[in-house]
Design an enzyme around this catalytic site. Structure first.
Site, mmCIF file in Angstrom:
data_model
loop_
_atom_site.group_PDB
_atom_site.id
_atom_site.type_symbol
_atom_site.label_atom_id
_atom_site.label_comp_id
_atom_site.label_asym_id
_atom_site.label_seq_id
_atom_site.Cartn_x
_atom_site.Cartn_y
_atom_site.Cartn_z
ATOM 1 N N ASP A 20 -3.343 -1.332 10.645
ATOM 2 C CA ASP A 20 -3.726 -1.359 9.213
ATOM 3 C C ASP A 20 -3.977 -2.643 8.666
ATOM 4 O O ASP A 20 -4.051 -2.641 7.577
ATOM 5 C CB ASP A 20 -2.401 -0.506 8.516
ATOM 6 C CG ASP A 20 -1.265 -1.073 8.574
ATOM 7 O OD1 ASP A 20 -0.954 -2.138 9.578
ATOM 8 O OD2 ASP A 20 -0.200 -0.549 8.159
ATOM 9 N N PRO A 34 9.959 -4.615 0.535
ATOM 10 C CA PRO A 34 10.912 -4.314 1.680
ATOM 11 C C PRO A 34 10.321 -4.351 3.256
ATOM 12 O O PRO A 34 9.213 -3.808 3.445
ATOM 13 C CB PRO A 34 11.438 -3.053 1.314
ATOM 14 C CG PRO A 34 10.557 -2.520 0.269
ATOM 15 C CD PRO A 34 9.635 -3.559 -0.155
ATOM 16 N N SER A 66 1.837 -6.227 7.512
ATOM 17 C CA SER A 66 0.321 -6.444 7.888
ATOM 18 C C SER A 66 -0.494 -6.878 6.554
ATOM 19 O O SER A 66 -1.413 -7.481 6.984
ATOM 20 C CB SER A 66 0.052 -4.653 8.020
ATOM 21 O OG SER A 66 0.344 -4.210 9.068
ATOM 22 N N LYS A 96 1.013 -1.273 -0.004
ATOM 23 C CA LYS A 96 0.175 -0.027 -0.043
ATOM 24 C C LYS A 96 0.920 1.229 0.040
ATOM 25 O O LYS A 96 1.977 1.238 0.333
ATOM 26 C CB LYS A 96 -0.933 0.113 1.393
ATOM 27 C CG LYS A 96 -0.163 -0.070 2.604
ATOM 28 C CD LYS A 96 0.304 1.264 3.185
ATOM 29 C CE LYS A 96 0.935 1.094 4.498
ATOM 30 N NZ LYS A 96 1.893 2.507 4.907
#
Length: 284
Positions: free
Chosen positions: A139, A97, A106, A14
């Site tokens: 998240d 990464p 997440s 994201k």
């Protein structure tokens, strides 16, 4: 009854297209307003369910105890909602990464929950999966729902959003930034005025973590100073990754070809519906 098939599941990255810190709660958590959009860069989890009662993961991340791996933790939490003998072997292809602000850990946890919910035939709703996911990270729910969203509160209050699906160049500075260290910093901006969603969408976007990170991480500052000559550039999350926004992938590729030897970079496309959602829709 489990679904016996082996499935390769995407765990997309994201970007935080903006990130504003509007306050800090008494428990230490920060109040945020941020816009999440997915990109077409993913980790992949190949999952084979079984009846061993065990969760195995190959490879585990070097230097990280298995019980601290978010993939393993997600699977073990979900196991409490199903038959005791349900197990799985999970193979991780790690492309994102770590500590980069792209949400890799997440996203891996969210994909584990969504995948095993399907393959173990538990059939929990996404709302219930999100309640489980937030125990693993603030998240995680946005990756479970798989839709671009404005997140508020500590990141758990999600409102669907539809930002333009632009093209990005994402630079990966040669440093690791601790999210906890950034949010504990005394001189971090914490008093940005809260805005309406209309105001958020219709203004120039910024990241309140960026001034602190630029000042304290020279490698990130160097990347931003180089990229901003080509296109609007900012930090994603608490970094260290930095992204520049382009109107087309061709424009981003041109800059990628000019990237200096000291900088790792790649191009990606913004997505308002995650690849995980797209795969799940084909399996129902």
């Amino acid at each position: 009854m489990i679904h016996n098939e082996t499935i390769r599941w995407p765990a997309p990255a994201k970007l935080n297209l903006f990130l504003y810190i509007t306050g800090q709660r008494e428990d230490g958590y920060h109040e945020l307003q941020t816009l999440f959009q997915f990109i077409d860069l993913c980790d992949y989890l190949t999952i084979t369910p079984n009846l061993s009662g065990k969760i195995t993961l190959t490879p585990n991340i070097e230097g990280l105890a298995l019980e601290n791996n978010l993939i393993y933790k997600a699977a073990m939490i979900l196991k409490t909602h199903t038959a005791a003998n349900n197990g799985a072997h999970i193979t991780l292809e790690k492309n994102l990464p770590m500590g980069g602000g792209l949400g890799g850990g997440s996203s891996d946890a969210a994909t584990t929950l969504v995948a095993l919910n399907h393959q173990w035939n538990i059939n929990l709703t996404k709302d219930k999966l999100a309640e489980i996911g937030v125990l693993l990270g603030a998240d995680v729910p946005v990756f479970i729902f798989g839709k671009a969203a404005i997140a508020e509160g500590i990141g758990e209050k999600l409102t669907p959003a539809y930002p333009a699906e632009r093209s990005y160049l994402i630079a990966v500075p040669d440093c690791h930034i601790s999210t906890a260290a950034v949010f504990q910093a005394k001189n971090l901006i914490r008093n940005t005025k809260k805005r309406t969603h209309l105001q958020l969408i219709n203004q120039n976007w910024l990241n309140d973590c960026q001034p602190y990170v630029k000042k304290n991480y020279p490698k990130v500052a160097k990347v931003i100073e180089w990229l901003i000559e080509y296109a609007p550039t900012q930090l994603t999350g608490t970094g260290a990754c930095v992204f520049s926004t382009f109107n087309s992938i061709n424009e981003a590729e041109i800059v990628l070809h000019n990237t200096p030897d000291w900088l790792a970079a790649l191009t990606a496309k913004g997505l308002n519906n995650s690849p995980l959602n797209e795969l799940l829709a084909t399996l129902k």
